[in-house]
Design an enzyme around this catalytic site. Structure first.
Site, PDB file in Angstrom:
ATOM      1  N   ASP A 294       0.789  -1.249   0.007  1.00  0.00           N
ATOM      2  CA  ASP A 294      -0.219  -0.015   0.115  1.00  0.00           C
ATOM      3  C   ASP A 294       0.954   1.266  -0.099  1.00  0.00           C
ATOM      4  OD1 ASP A 294      -3.136   0.702   1.487  1.00  0.00           O
ATOM      5  OD2 ASP A 294      -1.987   1.679   0.086  1.00  0.00           O
TER       6      ASP A 294
HETATM    7  C1  GLC Z   1      -4.381   4.080  -0.111  1.00  0.00           C
HETATM    8  C2  GLC Z   1      -5.419   3.083   0.251  1.00  0.00           C
HETATM    9  C3  GLC Z   1      -5.267   1.961  -0.860  1.00  0.00           C
HETATM   10  C4  GLC Z   1      -5.255   2.497  -2.228  1.00  0.00           C
HETATM   11  C5  GLC Z   1      -3.804   3.011  -2.326  1.00  0.00           C
HETATM   12  C6  GLC Z   1      -3.660   3.771  -3.732  1.00  0.00           C
HETATM   13  O1  GLC Z   1      -3.465   4.506   0.852  1.00  0.00           O
HETATM   14  O2  GLC Z   1      -4.874   2.431   1.504  1.00  0.00           O
HETATM   15  O3  GLC Z   1      -6.631   1.074  -0.701  1.00  0.00           O
HETATM   16  O4  GLC Z   1      -5.414   1.544  -3.136  1.00  0.00           O
HETATM   17  O5  GLC Z   1      -3.590   3.981  -1.237  1.00  0.00           O
HETATM   18  O6  GLC Z   1      -4.480   4.747  -3.793  1.00  0.00           O
END
Ligand code: GLC
Length: 751
Positions: A294
């Site tokens: 993430d």
């Molecule tokens: C965010 C979220 C995740 C998302 C990623 C990209 O922090 O936790 O669910 O897909 O970043 O945007």
């Protein structure tokens, strides 16, 4: 379109010509071990330097959407150096093609980029938030909605969505409960499969299919106190029986990628957790797609207190089996050094690079890196009328009728309605959080507009009454005046779209601001008139005051681009509400966590004597929720009768059939979501008092009856205990109902 022979294609032609004899050797291997792309991936990798391989494991944001802490990075420089394998948060044919050209035409090997984006419940045509879609229990509709999302996203250059989010959510304080399928493993697992099938379709080489991504692995929804990113601690039985199954279901559906969770699990942050990624995901489940972190999650191993510094975090992450670094720059900065210092095994870099390249081959990007960059298709696909119609239907099917005393609903065209509340004319919040490239400036249909399709102007009296937040009650009097003139009052209230979603936990789950006070003021002013409360919210709310004050409650979540039409279709009876709660609504926050499939304890409250002392209960409220999982009313009445079992005893290889007859004995045609529950009465570990094990959405005309049957085998009754999945003989309660709120009357023996 004439395919430009990229540099890499030329390289590949040369390599393939010289590698044909190695193919011959490979062909001696079992054909089943060789995927159609393995040889090509090998050929590309044989050309790559260590730095270029590491480059494939790096992802940066294009910044078109902000989905995490701001991190400065010189993306174009890194792309041209061959140091980037994927980009997120950039879309449109032009936007993606410009960056793709840099990668394909300005780097040594011309390896194409992957473009990822959070296409969570729609791309431009926005569907109800995922908790709302879950309330439809309609797997076909959920698959259809994600198929439409993939059609639109792929038309704007997107290859990969960071969805479905399959985290089990049982805490309404947690803002991300809005993104999932609620509290139940069976429903969540079935819905997870529907999303993957919708996004990925039946052939990833088609230009209208996109990679899905199962996230956030694992346990994110169990954050302590519902506070986002907070600590997660649970026994392996809870992990295996509740939080892992929806992820395993995505693999069954063929998901191509996984994303790490931000949280730690039992002391080990997910992004550095070998147990969940190497032992479970790859070892036990045989997942061979790639894993992305993430946003900045590698670097967050340092504040977690799990890594000494970002270089150490980089080692911990790749050692744990994480393939791609989203936004940390950790892999780009430290991996080459770590390999040269022999602190990271080169084989791990090869594995990660191979998985990522294989995915790019599957998408056809090496054949044509610009295949998702078609201006004509971009013009034709976005907001197709049939897409908008599908979103309207999903909005109606996701609505849950929580209360409908004295048949306050459906409304009719003869009545004058006072439309009151901060969300009546809303076109911004209605599409909810994580609304991708959805429009918040006017495209969405408001509830007010939805009413205009059913009522002539003179029959609608509108005032906002109050804001979603704040203490201003200056609008109360006008609202009271309208209520006094109207036949019925419809109040459209709820949360801002950014009161749920990421980093949006609340310690108070009541309606924000002065909304409840406005309901009280209206009720006081018109004590006998019917008040209908329509809710837009991203989590279960504490409605303990409101549900006494109003005659009907329609939960619409955030219903999306066509939400106003969908809600009006329900309120005026064009669509008979069929939604059922995928998550429990507590009486108050003090009951949380509360969910239907809890354990019985050693001192359960006796049904015949709820006040008995020394029992597992509260002294101030009942143990029961305000609205339970699986609850949802209809304008008609469904009667369940003739419950039958094919046998009262089954062996481990037998199939038990349970059936029931449902009759539509009311005044409207409608859908009913028929639910199968079991209860394993005695186990080597205690088992939940109820477990959903099947459901079927049926349609019955007025007066019509239908018999619904479910088949149960021993494998449906398995659970994890002490390192193994097991099915144990014994007695099981069983029931088929339209809600989880019932007492069992039937049972069978497994022996
Ligand atoms: C965010 C979220 C995740 C998302 C990623 C990209 O922090 O936790 O669910 O897909 O970043 O945007």
């Amino acid at each position: 379109m004439i395919k430009t022979l990229t540099k890499l294609n030329i390289f590949l032609l040369i390599i393939t010509a010289f590698s044909c004899n190695s193919n011959a050797k490979k062909n001696q291997q079992k054909q089943s071990e060789i995927s159609p792309y393995d040889t090509k991936v090998d050929s590309v990798m044989s050309l790559m330097t260590l730095q270029e391989k590491i480059g494939q494991t790096v992802m940066y944001s294009g910044g078109w959407s902000v989905t995490g802490p701001t991190v400065s990075s010189n993306n174009k420089k890194y792309i041209k150096e061959g140091n980037v394998g994927a980009m997120l948060n950039v879309y449109s044919v032009k936007g993606t093609r410009d960056l793709q050209k840099m990668a394909v035409e300005e780097t040594r090997l011309g390896i194409p980029l992957l473009f990822g984006y959070d296409v969570i419940h729609g791309f431009k045509t926005i569907f109800p938030i995922n908790l709302g879609l879950a309330a439809s229990w309609d797997l076909q509709d959920i698959e259809k909605g994600s198929r439409i999302a993939a059609e639109e996203a792929s038309a704007e250059g997107i290859h990969w969505t960071f969805a479905p989010m399959v985290d089990i959510g049982r805490d309404p304080r947690w803002g991300r409960i809005s993104e999932g399928a609620g509290e139940d493993v069976f429903l969540g697992s079935e819905i997870a499969k529907a999303y993957v099938k919708g996004f990925q379709g039946d052939d990833l080489s088609k230009h209208n299919t996109i990679l899905a991504c199962a996230k956030h692995f694992v346990g994110y929804g169990a954050a302590q106190a519902g506070r986002d990113y907070h600590t997660v601690n649970m026994g392996e039985d809870e992990l295996r029986n509740v939080y892992l199954p929806p992820f395993e279901a995505t693999i069954e559906a063929g998901v191509e990628t996984f994303m790490t969770a931000f949280n730690e699990l039992n002391g080990v942050p997910a992004t550095g957790n070998k147990f969940i990624f190497r032992d479970i995901l790859r070892g036990e489940w045989g997942f061979n797609g790639f894993v992305v972190t993430d946003y900045t999650a590698i670097n967050e191993l340092v504040p977690h207190g799990f890594a000494k510094n970002e270089k150490h975090a980089t080692k911990l992450s790749i050692d744990a089996g994480i393939d791609m670094d989203m936004m940390s720059s950790a892999n780009r900065k430290y991996l080459e050094e770590l390999v040269n210092e022999k602190k990271v095994n080169m084989a791990l870099i090869d594995d990660a690079c191979r998985r990522i390249l294989l995915t790019k081959f599957k998408l056809g990007l090496f054949d044509d890196p610009y295949r998702y960059c078609d201006e004509q298709r971009e013009k034709e696909v976005i907001y197709k009328p049939e897409f908008l119609e599908a979103a309207r239907q999903s909005a109606a099917m996701s609505s849950v009728l929580l209360k409908n005393e004295v048949k306050s609903l459906p409304l009719n065209e003869k009545q004058t309605i006072a439309l009151i509340g901060p969300l009546v004319k809303d076109k911004e919040n209605i599409i909810g959080n994580w609304a991708a490239a959805g429009d918040r400036k006017g495209k969405a249909i408001s509830v007010y507009q939805g009413f205009q399709e059913f009522l002539e102007a003179s029959k609608i009296m509108y005032t906002k009454g109050c804001e979603i937040e704040g203490d201003d009650e200056s609008g109360f009097q006008k609202a009271i005046n309208l209520a006094k003139k109207a036949d019925k009052i419809v109040m459209v209230m709820g949360e801002d779209y950014d009161m749920s979603g990421e980093a949006a936990s609340r310690t108070n789950i009541k309606l924000p601001g002065r909304q409840t006070d406005l309901i009280k003021a209206i009720r006081k002013a018109v004590p006998t008139k019917q008040i209908v409360l329509v809710l837009m919210n991203g989590r279960p709310l504490d409605l303990s005051e409101e549900h006494i004050l109003v005659d009907a409650i329609l939960e619409t979540w955030f219903p999306g681009t066509m939400g106003g039409n969908g809600i009006a279709d329900v309120l005026f009876g064009k669509y008979n509400p069929s939604g059922k709660l995928p998550v429990t609504f507590p009486r108050n926050l003090g009951q949380v966590p509360i969910y239907y499939n809890m354990k019985n304890t050693g001192r359960p409250i006796p049904l015949d004597n709820p006040k008995e002392d020394y029992k597992s209960n509260y002294i101030d409220v009942p143990n029961t929720p305000l609205f339970p999982f699986g609850h949802g009313l209809s304008y008609t009445k469904f009667e369940y009768s003739n419950f039958e079992l094919s046998n009262n005893k089954i062996g481990f290889s037998d199939t038990l059939t349970a059936s029931v007859t449902i009759k539509n004995s009311g005044d409207y045609d409608g859908h009913e979501i028929v639910q199968l529950y079991v209860h394993d009465k005695v186990g080597s570990i205690t088992r939940p008092v109820k477990e959903l094990k099947g459901f079927e959405k049926i349609f019955l005309k007025q007066g019509e009856s239908k018999t619904v049957s479910f088949s149960i085998t021993a494998k449906d009754l398995k659970f994890y205990n002490n390192k193994v999945f097991t099915v144990e003989p014994g007695a099981f309660d069983i029931a088929i109902k339209g809600t989880s709120d019932f007492d069992f009357e039937h049972s069978f023996i497994l022996e």
